[in-house]
Design a protein around this motif. Structure first.
Motif, PDB file in Angstrom:
ATOM      1  N   ALA A 297      -3.136  -6.405  -1.183  1.00 50.10           N
ATOM      2  CA  ALA A 297      -2.434  -6.456  -2.459  1.00 50.10           C
ATOM      3  C   ALA A 297      -3.174  -7.326  -3.473  1.00 50.10           C
ATOM      4  O   ALA A 297      -2.665  -7.602  -4.543  1.00 50.10           O
ATOM      5  CB  ALA A 297      -1.021  -6.988  -2.244  1.00 50.10           C
ATOM      6  N   HIS A 298      -4.361  -7.798  -3.118  1.00 47.88           N
ATOM      7  CA  HIS A 298      -5.191  -8.534  -4.070  1.00 47.88           C
ATOM      8  C   HIS A 298      -6.640  -8.081  -3.861  1.00 47.88           C
ATOM      9  O   HIS A 298      -6.923  -7.302  -2.950  1.00 47.88           O
ATOM     10  CB  HIS A 298      -5.049 -10.043  -3.873  1.00 47.88           C
ATOM     11  N   THR A 299      -7.535  -8.570  -4.690  1.00 48.30           N
ATOM     12  CA  THR A 299      -8.924  -8.122  -4.599  1.00 48.30           C
ATOM     13  C   THR A 299      -9.704  -9.013  -3.642  1.00 48.30           C
ATOM     14  O   THR A 299      -9.727 -10.237  -3.794  1.00 48.30           O
ATOM     15  CB  THR A 299      -9.582  -8.163  -5.996  1.00 48.30           C
ATOM     16  N   ALA A 300     -10.352  -8.385  -2.675  1.00 47.75           N
ATOM     17  CA  ALA A 300     -11.159  -9.132  -1.702  1.00 47.75           C
ATOM     18  C   ALA A 300     -12.508  -9.492  -2.337  1.00 47.75           C
ATOM     19  O   ALA A 300     -12.936  -8.864  -3.308  1.00 47.75           O
ATOM     20  CB  ALA A 300     -11.399  -8.276  -0.467  1.00 47.75           C
ATOM     21  N   PRO A 301     -13.214 -10.485  -1.782  1.00 48.66           N
ATOM     22  CA  PRO A 301     -14.558 -10.773  -2.285  1.00 48.66           C
ATOM     23  C   PRO A 301     -15.457  -9.541  -2.285  1.00 48.66           C
ATOM     24  O   PRO A 301     -16.262  -9.365  -3.202  1.00 48.66           O
ATOM     25  CB  PRO A 301     -15.065 -11.856  -1.331  1.00 48.66           C
ATOM     26  N   ALA A 302     -15.314  -8.683  -1.279  1.00 47.27           N
ATOM     27  CA  ALA A 302     -16.100  -7.437  -1.244  1.00 47.27           C
ATOM     28  C   ALA A 302     -15.184  -6.284  -0.846  1.00 47.27           C
ATOM     29  O   ALA A 302     -14.391  -6.416   0.084  1.00 47.27           O
ATOM     30  CB  ALA A 302     -17.241  -7.556  -0.234  1.00 47.27           C
ATOM     31  N   THR A 303     -15.299  -5.172  -1.578  1.00 40.72           N
ATOM     32  CA  THR A 303     -14.495  -3.983  -1.262  1.00 40.72           C
ATOM     33  C   THR A 303     -15.414  -2.794  -1.073  1.00 40.72           C
ATOM     34  O   THR A 303     -16.294  -2.528  -1.913  1.00 40.72           O
ATOM     35  CB  THR A 303     -13.503  -3.663  -2.405  1.00 40.72           C
ATOM     36  N   LEU A 304     -15.199  -2.081   0.012  1.00 45.87           N
ATOM     37  CA  LEU A 304     -15.889  -0.823   0.245  1.00 45.87           C
ATOM     38  C   LEU A 304     -14.892   0.297  -0.006  1.00 45.87           C
ATOM     39  O   LEU A 304     -13.918   0.446   0.740  1.00 45.87           O
ATOM     40  CB  LEU A 304     -16.399  -0.762   1.688  1.00 45.87           C
TER      41      LEU A 304
ATOM     42  N   SER B 196     -12.535 -11.229   4.118  1.00 46.08           N
ATOM     43  CA  SER B 196     -13.429 -11.230   2.957  1.00 46.08           C
ATOM     44  C   SER B 196     -14.007  -9.855   2.627  1.00 46.08           C
ATOM     45  O   SER B 196     -14.580  -9.680   1.550  1.00 46.08           O
ATOM     46  CB  SER B 196     -14.554 -12.246   3.143  1.00 46.08           C
ATOM     47  N   VAL B 197     -13.886  -8.892   3.541  1.00 41.08           N
ATOM     48  CA  VAL B 197     -14.393  -7.542   3.270  1.00 41.08           C
ATOM     49  C   VAL B 197     -13.260  -6.545   3.512  1.00 41.08           C
ATOM     50  O   VAL B 197     -12.628  -6.546   4.562  1.00 41.08           O
ATOM     51  CB  VAL B 197     -15.590  -7.197   4.180  1.00 41.08           C
ATOM     52  N   HIS B 198     -13.021  -5.704   2.533  1.00 43.20           N
ATOM     53  CA  HIS B 198     -11.897  -4.773   2.571  1.00 43.20           C
ATOM     54  C   HIS B 198     -12.437  -3.346   2.497  1.00 43.20           C
ATOM     55  O   HIS B 198     -13.177  -3.016   1.579  1.00 43.20           O
ATOM     56  CB  HIS B 198     -10.982  -5.084   1.375  1.00 43.20           C
ATOM     57  N   LEU B 199     -12.068  -2.521   3.457  1.00 45.75           N
ATOM     58  CA  LEU B 199     -12.425  -1.101   3.417  1.00 45.75           C
ATOM     59  C   LEU B 199     -11.192  -0.308   3.026  1.00 45.75           C
ATOM     60  O   LEU B 199     -10.154  -0.384   3.699  1.00 45.75           O
ATOM     61  CB  LEU B 199     -12.922  -0.612   4.782  1.00 45.75           C
ATOM     62  N   SER B 200     -11.296   0.452   1.964  1.00 45.16           N
ATOM     63  CA  SER B 200     -10.164   1.244   1.490  1.00 45.16           C
ATOM     64  C   SER B 200     -10.601   2.702   1.436  1.00 45.16           C
ATOM     65  O   SER B 200     -11.608   3.028   0.809  1.00 45.16           O
ATOM     66  CB  SER B 200      -9.723   0.761   0.109  1.00 45.16           C
ATOM     67  N   ALA B 201      -9.806   3.565   2.069  1.00 48.59           N
ATOM     68  CA  ALA B 201     -10.207   4.973   2.159  1.00 48.59           C
ATOM     69  C   ALA B 201      -9.838   5.771   0.922  1.00 48.59           C
ATOM     70  O   ALA B 201     -10.187   6.946   0.815  1.00 48.59           O
ATOM     71  CB  ALA B 201      -9.604   5.609   3.412  1.00 48.59           C
ATOM     72  N   CYS B 202      -9.128   5.140  -0.020  1.00 47.31           N
ATOM     73  CA  CYS B 202      -8.888   5.742  -1.336  1.00 47.31           C
ATOM     74  C   CYS B 202      -8.525   4.605  -2.284  1.00 47.31           C
ATOM     75  O   CYS B 202      -8.307   3.472  -1.842  1.00 47.31           O
ATOM     76  CB  CYS B 202      -7.803   6.831  -1.268  1.00 47.31           C
ATOM     77  N   PRO B 203      -8.450   4.852  -3.582  1.00 45.66           N
ATOM     78  CA  PRO B 203      -8.250   3.728  -4.523  1.00 45.66           C
ATOM     79  C   PRO B 203      -6.875   3.069  -4.437  1.00 45.66           C
ATOM     80  O   PRO B 203      -6.641   2.058  -5.100  1.00 45.66           O
ATOM     81  CB  PRO B 203      -8.447   4.392  -5.899  1.00 45.66           C
ATOM     82  N   ARG B 204      -5.946   3.599  -3.658  1.00 47.67           N
ATOM     83  CA  ARG B 204      -4.604   2.992  -3.622  1.00 47.67           C
ATOM     84  C   ARG B 204      -4.589   1.605  -2.989  1.00 47.67           C
ATOM     85  O   ARG B 204      -3.652   0.850  -3.188  1.00 47.67           O
ATOM     86  CB  ARG B 204      -3.634   3.916  -2.888  1.00 47.67           C
ATOM     87  N   SER B 205      -5.553   1.267  -2.189  1.00 49.88           N
ATOM     88  CA  SER B 205      -5.698  -0.101  -1.684  1.00 49.88           C
ATOM     89  C   SER B 205      -4.459  -0.585  -0.935  1.00 49.88           C
ATOM     90  O   SER B 205      -3.981  -1.699  -1.140  1.00 49.88           O
ATOM     91  CB  SER B 205      -6.006  -1.040  -2.865  1.00 49.88           C
ATOM     92  N   CYS B 206      -3.951   0.242  -0.009  1.00 51.35           N
ATOM     93  CA  CYS B 206      -2.720  -0.120   0.710  1.00 51.35           C
ATOM     94  C   CYS B 206      -2.865  -1.372   1.565  1.00 51.35           C
ATOM     95  O   CYS B 206      -1.899  -2.100   1.785  1.00 51.35           O
ATOM     96  CB  CYS B 206      -2.305   1.013   1.652  1.00 51.35           C
ATOM     97  N   ALA B 207      -4.046  -1.636   2.080  1.00 45.79           N
ATOM     98  CA  ALA B 207      -4.184  -2.731   3.056  1.00 45.79           C
ATOM     99  C   ALA B 207      -4.244  -4.089   2.393  1.00 45.79           C
ATOM    100  O   ALA B 207      -4.045  -5.104   3.058  1.00 45.79           O
ATOM    101  CB  ALA B 207      -5.428  -2.509   3.916  1.00 45.79           C
TER     102      ALA B 207
END
Ligand code: SF4
Length: 436
Positions: free
Chosen positions: A383-390, A370-381
């Motif tokens: 392929a869809h939008t998590a409830p919360a994105t850091l 439910s929480v996704h940490l992405s170190a840049c906008p490419r969102s490699c980890a």
């Protein structure tokens, strides 16, 4: 044995890792091993574990397309590839490596809710992709999904082509859509299941006939080509009598005991998607001893051990938990997903893997992933939008977004320039309070 070198066939060159295309990263080379329907035999799991130790730094990643990656590869690329080919982990034709992108349920053929067993048709589609030189021109990202109606299924990933089974008047049909996901269910038509392979072939031929080299994905083509025009050129009869449809919801649980028609499966996840060789060997040992000798990778960066006798679930779980695998949905680390981050990727603004561990320790609520940490906008980890994105903006600093169907991208900005601790305090709420 010398591994064959893949010819350069695609007019759409890819920066994605492949079996032969070992892509350089901050922490060494990355090799991606594509698995048919996510299937990995126990001996192949051992071979990947051995390869990660012999030719790399011992880091194995489960990807969000149910494949595996070895990271931190040194100079002996040829030795690594040969080792994997001997284990049967390559395509039949080197040029067919990239196009093996067909997602099925991790419980294909076993799920109690399935309408039909997708595995035979999936095998035919993969054979078609591998054995048709023209299809090797498809982008390495061009992806399809075959949905058998299983309860355990990924509905949120967008696919260039998806097919989904339904029963009608005693027959099985395949609905299909283009450049969309099963969750938004934009049905364009249906064909009887025995026309499924012909439909896939026709859609791929039509795409390659119409797309320019710059249009590597179906959505890019459909931005300039009306979908009606695309469909008119398909050389088979499309039924359009049941376009209004919503894919039934799936189970949200992919960890722990998973029901099968007979027996049970066990879902386990490596913390933050990273397997050690010991974890992979341990899972191979468990399925040899108590399962059917195979594992299935999932789009949630996890593993499913199929066909277990219910009496063996507890010892299997204990064995896997002792190796560090997450065996329950309630585990805090199961709530977070993180990309490689700055420790391994030059594009990373923050060490997402380390910050995810900090954050997980602060979360007492939340569904898996439910929480996704992405170190840049490419969102490699993801392929869809998590409830919360850091989304990282600097080392240890993140912008927090909450998913919002009315907003594109990661959603609504909830807080800017937060530390993991500050974000954790804002996120430590039941998931339903996070999701609009
Ligand atoms: S999301 Fe960005 S930083 Fe993270 S692994 Fe992908 S490219 Fe690297």
């Amino acid at each position: 044995m010398t591994p064959p070198l893949p010819p350069e066939v695609s007019p759409r060159p890819s920066a994605c890792p492949g079996l032969w295309r070992i892509v350089a990263a901050r922490d060494g080379g990355i090799c991606r091993i594509k698995l048919p329907g996510g299937l990995l035999l126990a001996d192949q799991a051992d071979a990947v574990a051995d390869a990660a130790e012999r030719f790399a730094g011992g880091v194995i990643e489960a990807t969000n397309r149910a494949n595996l990656q070895i990271r931190g590869i040194g100079d002996d690329h040829r030795g690594l590839v040969e080792h994997l080919l001997v284990a049967g982990l390559g395509p039949r034709d080197a040029a067919g490596d990239d196009v093996r992108n067909l997602m099925v349920s991790p419980l294909a053929g076993l799920d109690p809710a399935m309408v039909f067993d997708t595995r035979p048709l999936a095998g035919q589609v993969l054979d078609l992709l591998e054995s048709t030189p023209r299809f090797h021109k498809l982008s390495a990202k061009f992806a399809m999904q075959l949905d058998g109606g299983e309860a355990l299924a990924m509905l949120e990933h967008a696919h260039d082509l998806w097919l989904s089974a339904m029963q009608r008047e005693g027959r099985i049909w395949l609905r299909f859509g283009l450049a969309s996901s099963l969750s938004n269910s934009q049905v364009l038509g249906a064909v009887p299941v025995d026309q499924g392979l012909a439909l896939v072939r026709a859609v791929l031929e039509r795409f390659l006939d119409l797309a320019t080299p710059e249009q590597s994905r179906m959505r890019q083509l459909l931005q300039v080509c009306p979908v009606e025009h695309f469909l008119e050129g398909l050389p088979l009869q499309i039924d359009t009598s049941s376009l209004a449809w919503q894919r039934p919801a799936t189970t949200s649980a992919w960890l722990g005991v998973l029901p099968q028609r007979q027996g049970v499966a066990l879902g386990v996840a490596p913390p933050l998607g990273r397997l050690t060789p010991a974890m992979l060997r341990g899972a191979a040992h468990v399925v040899r001893q108590w399962g059917d000798g195979s594992l299935r990778l999932t789009p949630w960066q996890s593993l499913v051990l199929t066909n277990l006798n219910p009496t063996h679930v507890q010892p299997a779980r204990e064995h896997l938990a002792a190796l560090g695998l997450l065996c329950h949905s309630e585990h805090p680390l199961a709530r977070v997903v993180a990309c490689t981050g700055s420790s391994g990727c030059a594009k990373g603004q923050a060490d997402t893997k380390a910050d995810a561990v900090t954050l997980a320790g602060l979360l007492h609520h939340g569904a898996p992933g439910s929480v996704h940490l992405s170190a840049c906008p490419r969102s490699c980890a993801m392929a869809h939008t998590a409830p919360a994105t850091l989304l990282a903006r600097a080392p240890g600093r993140y912008d927090l977004y909450l998913r919002d169907a009315r907003q594109p991208g990661f959603g609504r900005l909830r807080g800017a320039d937060l530390t993991p601790e500050e974000a954790g305090a804002m996120l430590d709420l039941p998931t339903e309070h996070l999701d609009d």
